[in-house]
Scaffold this motif. Sequence first.
Motif, PDB file in Angstrom:
ATOM      1  N   PHE A 289      96.848  48.034  -5.806  1.00 37.29           N
ATOM      2  CA  PHE A 289      96.528  46.750  -5.192  1.00 37.29           C
ATOM      3  C   PHE A 289      97.627  45.710  -5.418  1.00 37.29           C
ATOM      4  N   ASN A 290      98.504  45.954  -6.383  1.00 34.70           N
ATOM      5  CA  ASN A 290      99.617  45.033  -6.610  1.00 34.70           C
ATOM      6  C   ASN A 290     100.540  44.956  -5.394  1.00 34.70           C
ATOM      7  N   GLU A 291     100.492  45.957  -4.524  1.00 35.40           N
ATOM      8  CA  GLU A 291     101.308  45.946  -3.315  1.00 35.40           C
ATOM      9  C   GLU A 291     100.819  44.919  -2.296  1.00 35.40           C
ATOM     10  N   LEU A 292      99.676  44.299  -2.590  1.00 33.79           N
ATOM     11  CA  LEU A 292      99.156  43.225  -1.739  1.00 33.79           C
ATOM     12  C   LEU A 292      99.627  41.846  -2.198  1.00 33.79           C
ATOM     13  N   ALA A 293     100.345  41.793  -3.302  1.00 37.39           N
ATOM     14  CA  ALA A 293     100.682  40.514  -3.930  1.00 37.39           C
ATOM     15  C   ALA A 293     101.408  39.556  -2.979  1.00 37.39           C
ATOM     16  N   ASP A 294     102.260  40.084  -2.124  1.00 38.42           N
ATOM     17  CA  ASP A 294     103.022  39.229  -1.218  1.00 38.42           C
ATOM     18  C   ASP A 294     102.247  38.838   0.038  1.00 38.42           C
ATOM     19  N   TYR A 295     100.986  39.249   0.119  1.00 34.72           N
ATOM     20  CA  TYR A 295     100.203  39.045   1.343  1.00 34.72           C
ATOM     21  C   TYR A 295      98.949  38.196   1.126  1.00 34.72           C
ATOM     22  N   VAL A 296      98.732  37.700  -0.093  1.00 34.05           N
ATOM     23  CA  VAL A 296      97.470  37.015  -0.408  1.00 34.05           C
ATOM     24  C   VAL A 296      97.626  35.505  -0.510  1.00 34.05           C
ATOM     25  N   GLU A 297      98.682  34.976   0.076  1.00 41.19           N
ATOM     26  CA  GLU A 297      98.928  33.539   0.008  1.00 41.19           C
ATOM     27  C   GLU A 297      97.753  32.734   0.534  1.00 41.19           C
TER      28      GLU A 297
END
Length: 377
Positions: A289-297
């Motif tokens: 789920f860390n691969e979503l970090a750049d998408y949760v703004e």
Amino acid sequence: MEFTNFRFVFIQPDYLEALHNVDSEIFYSIDTDYSKKPHLGILTTCNGRKYVIPLTSAKRKHASWRDVTTTNYRVYEEIDTRATIVDKYDIIVDEISCQQLENVKEYHPNIAVLTNISEAHLEFMKTYEHYKEVKGRIFSNQTKDDIAVTNMENTEAMLLTKDVKSTVRYFSSKNQINGAYIKEGSIYYYDEKIVDLNQIKLIGNHNYENIMAAILVVKELGVNNDSICKVLKKFGGVEHRLEFVEEVDGRKFYNDTEATNIKCCQIALSSFKQPTILFLGGYERGQDFNELADYVENVKAIIAIGSCRSRVKEFGDKMNIPTYQYEFLKDAFETAWNISKSGDIILLSPASASWDQYKECEERGAEFKKYVQELIK
């Protein structure tokens, strides 16, 4: 390239877990001998399959061809009837899982389309390298007389098609190329303008890539621009794939239950600028789920569900996003509604399969939509 009878096959990597143990003679059925009927092609994609198939099918129908669609989910029911179906229709659309590629030896598509590839399904494929190698087998029996279609902006797809024997057709959403591309708000096919983006009902760069892949396929079959444009102006998407459900008191609900991997969830999150409440989680298969970090703004809250909900909670806490943890969707939905306000997006895009609680992810999407409808009553 001239064809008299056609057969489309679509590689669908989001399979039912139950099919993993189906008898191999049935499950690996794509080596079935159709030597009397030319195989038009395989459409293969890690994400986007739910759009490329109906877009291609609809464009073919505007060209007055008969076609029938089958799915890998029902392959065990349809094996005995396929030979009959091929004789009955001009074009067959099969939806097939990546596992079925693992044992192929003779399968030979005339057109193979790889829209993108990213890490997924490692619980079956074990390693990403093996997963890529299996997907690449789509091209293994192609010759110089065949066509491969791929995405110039996807590094893995380009690597998989680098040494294929077939003629490669490219599409790009970023650059003007010798193929299909976007320029000044329009889609072009080899410098021929096909359609303006503002005339297309679907929105989003990922959809434009899927559309370009479909255009490259149907152009091989001689479909005219009028037929292509008619479809693109009317086609509004498919159920369970970033599907708009309803607007209730200013909140917009979207059902993206088909987002069973991280990449699909990234695409969904990239589609919204409004504050978003995200339902995330499901079947535990080690997804990062860390691969979503750049998408949760724009994510204002996360609703963690399913067997991997504790790891979702850890991710939410790490990102300083309020995260609420529930095992079941039915218990989580009320919280999502209570913390939302007018202008919010409430999005089911779980980045996870559903096999911990459902037979298929469509059941999860249907349940989500049921709860939305209950708000209206």
